[in-house]
Design a protein around this motif. Sequence first.
Motif, PDB file in Angstrom:
ATOM      1  N   GLY A   1       0.791  -1.222   0.000  1.00  0.00           N
ATOM      2  CA  GLY A   1       0.000   0.000   0.000  1.00  0.00           C
ATOM      3  C   GLY A   1       0.822   1.270   0.000  1.00  0.00           C
ATOM      4  N   THR A   2       2.103   1.167   0.344  1.00  0.00           N
ATOM      5  CA  THR A   2       3.005   2.317   0.254  1.00  0.00           C
ATOM      6  C   THR A   2       3.526   2.395  -1.170  1.00  0.00           C
ATOM      7  N   LYS A   3       3.195   3.479  -1.865  1.00  0.00           N
ATOM      8  CA  LYS A   3       3.509   3.575  -3.301  1.00  0.00           C
ATOM      9  C   LYS A   3       4.497   4.717  -3.538  1.00  0.00           C
ATOM     10  N   ILE A   4       5.678   4.327  -4.022  1.00  0.00           N
ATOM     11  CA  ILE A   4       6.746   5.297  -4.286  1.00  0.00           C
ATOM     12  C   ILE A   4       7.111   5.216  -5.757  1.00  0.00           C
TER      13      ILE A   4
ATOM     14  N   LYS B   1      -2.738   8.408  -5.227  1.00  0.00           N
ATOM     15  CA  LYS B   1      -2.330   7.132  -5.806  1.00  0.00           C
ATOM     16  C   LYS B   1      -0.837   6.881  -5.614  1.00  0.00           C
ATOM     17  N   VAL B   2      -0.082   7.952  -5.371  1.00  0.00           N
ATOM     18  CA  VAL B   2       1.364   7.850  -5.166  1.00  0.00           C
ATOM     19  C   VAL B   2       1.714   8.612  -3.896  1.00  0.00           C
TER      20      VAL B   2
ATOM     21  N   SER C   1       9.620   2.546   3.923  1.00  0.00           N
ATOM     22  CA  SER C   1       8.578   1.516   4.050  1.00  0.00           C
ATOM     23  C   SER C   1       8.276   1.175   5.498  1.00  0.00           C
ATOM     24  N   LYS C   2       9.231   1.428   6.391  1.00  0.00           N
ATOM     25  CA  LYS C   2       9.033   1.150   7.813  1.00  0.00           C
ATOM     26  C   LYS C   2       8.331   2.309   8.535  1.00  0.00           C
ATOM     27  N   THR C   3       8.473   3.528   7.990  1.00  0.00           N
ATOM     28  CA  THR C   3       7.946   4.703   8.678  1.00  0.00           C
ATOM     29  C   THR C   3       6.538   5.072   8.241  1.00  0.00           C
ATOM     30  N   ILE C   4       6.155   4.677   7.011  1.00  0.00           N
ATOM     31  CA  ILE C   4       4.814   5.013   6.515  1.00  0.00           C
ATOM     32  C   ILE C   4       3.817   3.965   6.992  1.00  0.00           C
TER      33      ILE C   4
END
Length: 413
Positions: free
Chosen positions: A85-88, A182-183, A409-412
């Motif tokens: 769900g985290t989109k970069i 979306k991002v 990815s760990k913080t969001i």
Amino acid sequence: MDLLEDKFEEIKEEALDRLKEIIKIPTENPPGLNYQKIVDKLDEILRDLGYKTEIFNPSEEELKRLVRFGEGDRPNLVGYIGNGGTKIAFNGHYDVVPAGSGWNVSPYSAVVKDGKLYGRGSADMKSGIIAGIYGVELLKRAKSFPSNLQVIQTFVPDEETVGNVNAGAHYLVEKGVLKRGKVDYVIFTEPTGSDNICYGHRGAIWAIVKIYGKKSHGGLPQLGVDAVKVSMKIIQELYNSVPEIVSKYNIIPEVSKRPSVLVGTVRCGSWMNTVADYCELSIVRRLIPEENLDEVRSKIINVIEKVTMDFKAKYDYDEFYSVETITSDVKNEIYEVMRRKIREVRQREPGLVLSPGTFDMRFTVKEGIPSINYGPGRIEQAHATDEYVEIKDFFDSIKVLSLTLLELSKTIK
């Protein structure tokens, strides 16, 4: 870091070989050479590495609106990996400015010498494209790619020919690929240096000025209105009109803290023994953050109006690109994460800088997407003869980007 470092030794030559491959494809813009060829190559690379890919190609009608310089298709390549769900998103432009003459190496042979990789696009910004790809790949090879992460690679055309709209990053915003909601973040990899985090760029005006005079015989120039003479006066007054001020912002390199104007092209006349009744000038005015776009535009037009009136000439002013200084929010957590990772890899305190030239970050900032720029090349090498990227900087950028993704990815949540 130890596990990633071990895996990096396994992939670094592969990454360098991939960079050489795409440098060898001359994607000069204008006019837009070999766009499909490089998209095919990048598509092959992404698919080999496990991405699902999609191509967004503007229609003929859309191209009429989006493209001012050049011709042909303008494909955008988008690659997706991961289902989190985290989109970069990463963004890089694959077009390069024309190589020109005077090189000591062939501009498209990807020569390695003294720790540098030479070639048009090596700094601006094909090294950034591959750094983004292999920043992700490093996590995958180390079996550390986060389950809550999705990375979206976006490779676009036509950054070099700018515009208030374009067929690249702007088009992906229009199509909802790079869209707020979306991002979560967009990471650009333009060449602002492996020790710097870039959060925006100076303002700019790009315009074409057409000067209309009156023909006469070269032996009777007094009977004509000399468009060359008018243009010379306009050019002189434009250069004199730039204020002698220095920005308080950290714009790199140091000379870019001052505003500037460039008359890049001048096209005049039809024959040496005829007074020219037409000249065409291209103007690029760079603004520092302390300047106001409307005020600068007014000053340019006032110069042109006064000179043409004095000479009894006429003019057309065609401004096809203008942008205020663009800045992203540096209080966003991605900036602090990347600061830490640059310190870890480069063993120095990173600079927080503005770019002297505009780039596609303006589209995502206006869309409201938190955006950042970190790329391996140095801005002084962009568009230069014998352009190069330091191979160590390229390698270190891969590590920084990989570690940044991992920590984000760990913080969001």
